[in-house]
Scaffold this motif. Sequence first.
Motif, PDB file in Angstrom:
ATOM      1  N   VAL A 154      32.641  -4.697  31.990  1.00  0.00           N
ATOM      2  CA  VAL A 154      31.859  -3.981  33.001  1.00  0.00           C
ATOM      3  C   VAL A 154      30.443  -3.751  32.499  1.00  0.00           C
ATOM      4  O   VAL A 154      29.464  -3.951  33.226  1.00  0.00           O
ATOM      5  N   GLY A 155      30.326  -3.346  31.241  1.00  0.00           N
ATOM      6  CA  GLY A 155      29.008  -3.154  30.651  1.00  0.00           C
ATOM      7  C   GLY A 155      28.183  -4.422  30.672  1.00  0.00           C
ATOM      8  O   GLY A 155      26.978  -4.394  30.954  1.00  0.00           O
ATOM      9  N   GLN A 156      28.824  -5.564  30.402  1.00  0.00           N
ATOM     10  CA  GLN A 156      28.109  -6.838  30.419  1.00  0.00           C
ATOM     11  C   GLN A 156      27.623  -7.186  31.822  1.00  0.00           C
ATOM     12  O   GLN A 156      26.519  -7.712  32.000  1.00  0.00           O
ATOM     13  N   ILE A 157      28.464  -6.889  32.829  1.00  0.00           N
ATOM     14  CA  ILE A 157      28.072  -7.180  34.202  1.00  0.00           C
ATOM     15  C   ILE A 157      26.851  -6.355  34.599  1.00  0.00           C
ATOM     16  O   ILE A 157      25.905  -6.860  35.228  1.00  0.00           O
ATOM     17  N   PHE A 158      26.826  -5.090  34.194  1.00  0.00           N
ATOM     18  CA  PHE A 158      25.671  -4.267  34.559  1.00  0.00           C
ATOM     19  C   PHE A 158      24.448  -4.608  33.715  1.00  0.00           C
ATOM     20  O   PHE A 158      23.314  -4.442  34.177  1.00  0.00           O
ATOM     21  N   ASP A 159      24.649  -5.095  32.519  1.00  0.00           N
ATOM     22  CA  ASP A 159      23.515  -5.632  31.751  1.00  0.00           C
ATOM     23  C   ASP A 159      22.907  -6.821  32.486  1.00  0.00           C
ATOM     24  O   ASP A 159      21.679  -6.989  32.525  1.00  0.00           O
ATOM     25  N   LEU A 160      23.779  -7.644  33.060  1.00  0.00           N
ATOM     26  CA  LEU A 160      23.317  -8.790  33.835  1.00  0.00           C
ATOM     27  C   LEU A 160      22.513  -8.333  35.053  1.00  0.00           C
ATOM     28  O   LEU A 160      21.452  -8.899  35.354  1.00  0.00           O
TER      29      LEU A 160
END
Length: 219
Positions: A154-160
Amino acid sequence: MRGIDFAIHQGEIVTFLGANGAGKSSTMNALAGLVPVAGGTVHFADEDITDLVSERLAPMGLTLAPEGRRVFGGLTVEENLRMGAYTVRDAERQAAAWDMVYDLFPILHERRRQFAGTMSGGQQQMLAIGRALMSGPRLLMLDEPSLGLAPKIVGQIFDLIALLRERKVTLGIVEQNVAMALEVADRGYVMAGGRIVAEGPAQELRQTDRLRAAYLGED
């Protein structure tokens, strides 16, 4: 949906918040031409698109990455991405889209020959977003991009999503993770019972009682 009125301006990230059944995904599907609009009008880039179907809207630059990812499991990553670019006829635009997607998602380049159905949920979500980006959208709508993913992913998706902001991609996001959605968004709309019950800058929505009430089913 009853009597809703909202706008997403160029370069903005706008989030739609609310409990399950509030009408968030229905709104996205109506904008994308997947369900008919019963009344009112929808305007996109100064054109009335109320009665247009999705295959007409995608070439105009309005693209949806749907809830549940919905990648083509029997196709490779590369083939899925090609499906996203099927409306793009300009070779330079296609090349730029490939470069952007592989730059944003190195894992997709690494696994471009892998069948999409064998990828993890997080990788499939990246593929779904990458596929939507292949059309070079003027407005990209993400429906529950973090749904069912591990916290780290989830953190990676929001970083994206933050990276897409830097690239001036206009985004409309339906998201259950309220805190992270408001962290990346410029503005938001809170929905309950098929209506918009609150709206405003993301920072202000964090502090409004209407946000809590919408999730608890209160009037």
